[in-house]
Every structure is written in C-alpha cells, then in structure tokens.
Scaffold this active site. Structure first.
Site, PDB file in Angstrom:
ATOM      1  N   GLU A 200     -33.610   0.713  49.662  1.00  0.00           N
ATOM      2  CA  GLU A 200     -34.798   0.035  49.044  1.00  0.00           C
ATOM      3  C   GLU A 200     -35.966  -0.466  49.961  1.00  0.00           C
ATOM      4  O   GLU A 200     -37.139  -0.045  49.509  1.00  0.00           O
ATOM      5  CB  GLU A 200     -34.385  -1.017  48.073  1.00  0.00           C
TER       6      GLU A 200
ATOM      7  N   GLU B 291     -24.027  -0.180  44.690  1.00  0.00           N
ATOM      8  CA  GLU B 291     -23.674  -1.585  44.206  1.00  0.00           C
ATOM      9  C   GLU B 291     -22.901  -1.753  43.016  1.00  0.00           C
ATOM     10  O   GLU B 291     -22.368  -2.502  42.998  1.00  0.00           O
ATOM     11  CB  GLU B 291     -25.074  -2.347  44.039  1.00  0.00           C
TER      12      GLU B 291
END
Length: 312
Positions: A165, A185
């Site tokens: 990210e 995740e």
C-alpha cells in the site's frame, strides 16, 4: 516490544544534508542553485548503507532528490508506529522544502516491507485513534492528502500488505525482478486497511485486485507489470534503485511549478470518488482489530496452524 530509534525531525530539509539525529546514509551537498537540480551526483550503492545503526528510517539527500529507506531488515522491514510517524514527518519536510524536487522510497535488506509490525500496532489500533495526527506530518498512505511533489517507490523482495500500500501511493513505481507482492490480510482475519481496496482496484482493475485480495495469494513483478500497477521491472534490487534515481533526476530537471500543477490536475480526475472510501479505512481497520477472528488469526499464526474463523 522495544521500540528502536528512528530519525528525529529538526527542521525542513535544507542545508548540507537532510537534518536528522541519526543520519545513516552518506550526506551529499544540497543543490546551491535550483537550476542545477538535474545534475547527476555519484551513484548510490546499497553496499554503502550500514544496517547496524538502529534507525528505523534512513534519509539521504542527493542534490534535489530525497531518498527515504525503511530500515528494519531484522523484521523484514515491517513498519512499527515510530517508523511510520518518522516517514510521515519526512514526507512533510520533503513537500515543504522548495529545494527538493523528487523523492524515492525504498527498503534496506532483503525485502521492501512485509507490511505492518502487527504487535506494535495492535494497541494503537484498538484505541480507534488515527495512526498519525497533528501538524508537520503527511500520511504516508495518503488517506487525507497527497504529496504535492513526485514520489517514486522502488520495491524488491517481499512487498506485502502495508508495504504494497505504501508502494501504491507512489506516482511512479519500479520493481526488482525478485519482488513478491502480497495483500493477504484476509487470510489472517484482517483486511487491507491502508488503501489497497481503493488504489489496487483502481490501477489493476476489479477482477485482478479481487483475485489477490480475496484469496491472499501472492503475485510476481511480471504479474504487477501485466496489470499496469508498476511501470518498470529491473533485473536486480540495485538496478531498480538506480533506475528510480535516474527517473527522479529527470523530474528534478523539469519546471517545479509545472510538475506540481500536473500532479494536482491528475489528482482532480481520480480523487473525488476515492475520498469517502479512504476516509473510512481507519475506523474499519480498528473495528476488525477488536474481533474474535482477528485474535484467532494472530493465535493461529503464532501456533503454526490453520485458523478457524467464526465471523465474530
């Protein structure tokens, strides 16, 4: 967990080098004249970088270019809150120093970053407070505002979760051929809370992004290039950094007002529909940290077993 030292912000990034209390990369003279910004300096080599200083973030100045290095190789460059805040301050200083024209974010050691140091972030996330707040910071995940000047991110090795990210925030992205991307995740009872659900979808397309976000499967530099998420693949880590510096040098030689205006104009075209989604991420992430499934993911990982999620 003991927090390791990170750089301390003293002033805007001016003078003979970016001013930090733990300058761990070789210092280079500041550009005396903005018109000389595009003049190349001696090549940076990763071999010059000492890893034993204990600084979570390294800062180097090369003329009109700033280089920021995530420096926690002993934990695969997982980012703890102190290093995240140090990067936020470094981004602010870069953005507000008129003598700097371009910046590069990279990682020391074998990996760019495996994402967040979950144990270090758990207490903070449970409070529901933002990762950073106050003045003189710019969120490295650009949830509320972007840098007004160019950011190049150079990745290699494991580039997972928050590491991916941080890379998605960049204006230009370079990857070494050995880069292994991941946004896994969901396999750990969490979700991508740093902007991937917005930017990965935007840049790779819905199907490509969901293919990896929903399964947790990893993908290669060639896959990322095919999806249009990175602009170039370099054969090695060193070659990727050198390519990033070469591009930054070209940018630094351009008119800075035109560069700023180009970025501002481009962001106008894409940011309006993203703002609401990005604004919700911290609250959504904090809520997941307080679930039974989140704790089950942590327990299963520690015990080396498959997690059993209950949706609670």
């Amino acid at each position: 967990m003991n927090e390791e030292p990170v750089i301390e912000r003293r002033t805007v990034l001016k003078g003979a080098a970016l001013l930090t209390s733990l300058l761990v990369l070789p210092a280079f003279a500041a550009t005396p004249d903005a018109h000389d910004a595009g003049t190349p300096a001696d090549a940076t080599t990763l071999a010059e970088v000492p890893y034993s200083t204990g600084a979570g973030l390294t800062v180097e100045r090369r003329g009109a270019i700033a280089l920021f290095g995530i420096n926690r190789p002993h934990i695969q460059n997982r980012v703890d809150p102190a290093t995240f805040i140090a990067l936020a301050r470094a981004y602010y200083d870069y953005d507000h120093d008129p003598s700097l024209r371009a910046a590069i974010l990279f990682g020391h050691g074998d990996d760019f970053s495996r994402g967040i140091d979950v144990n270090a972030f758990k207490a903070l996330a449970g409070t529901g407070k933002p990762l950073i707040s106050g003045n003189n910071v710019i969120d490295p995940l650009a949830k509320t505002r972007h840098l007004t000047k160019p950011l190049i991110v150079v990745v290699h090795g494991d580039t997972w979760n928050m590491g991916h990210e941080l890379h998605l925030v960049a204006d230009i992205r370079i990857a070494a051929a050995n880069t292994r991307f991941g946004q896994d995740e969901n396999t750990h009872g969490r979700f991508p809370g740093g902007g991937s659900t917005v930017r990965f979808v935007r840049d790779a397309g819905w199907g490509n992004a969901m293919r990896y976000i929903l399964t947790g499967d990893h993908w290669s530099a060639d896959d990322a290039y095919r999806m249009g998420v990175i602009q170039e693949v370099a054969p090695t880590q060193q070659a990727a950094l050198e390519r990033g510096i070469a591009i930054a040098t070209k940018i630094a030689a351009c008119g800075p007002l035109g560069i700023r205006t180009s970025l501002a104009s481009a962001h106008l075209a894409i940011d309006t529909n993203e703002a609401a989604s990005l604004a919700q991420l911290d609250a959504q992430y904090g809520a997941l940290y307080r679930t039974q499934d989140f704790q089950e993911g942590r327990n299963a990982e520690a015990e080396g077993r498959a997690p059993v999620y209950q949706g609670k």
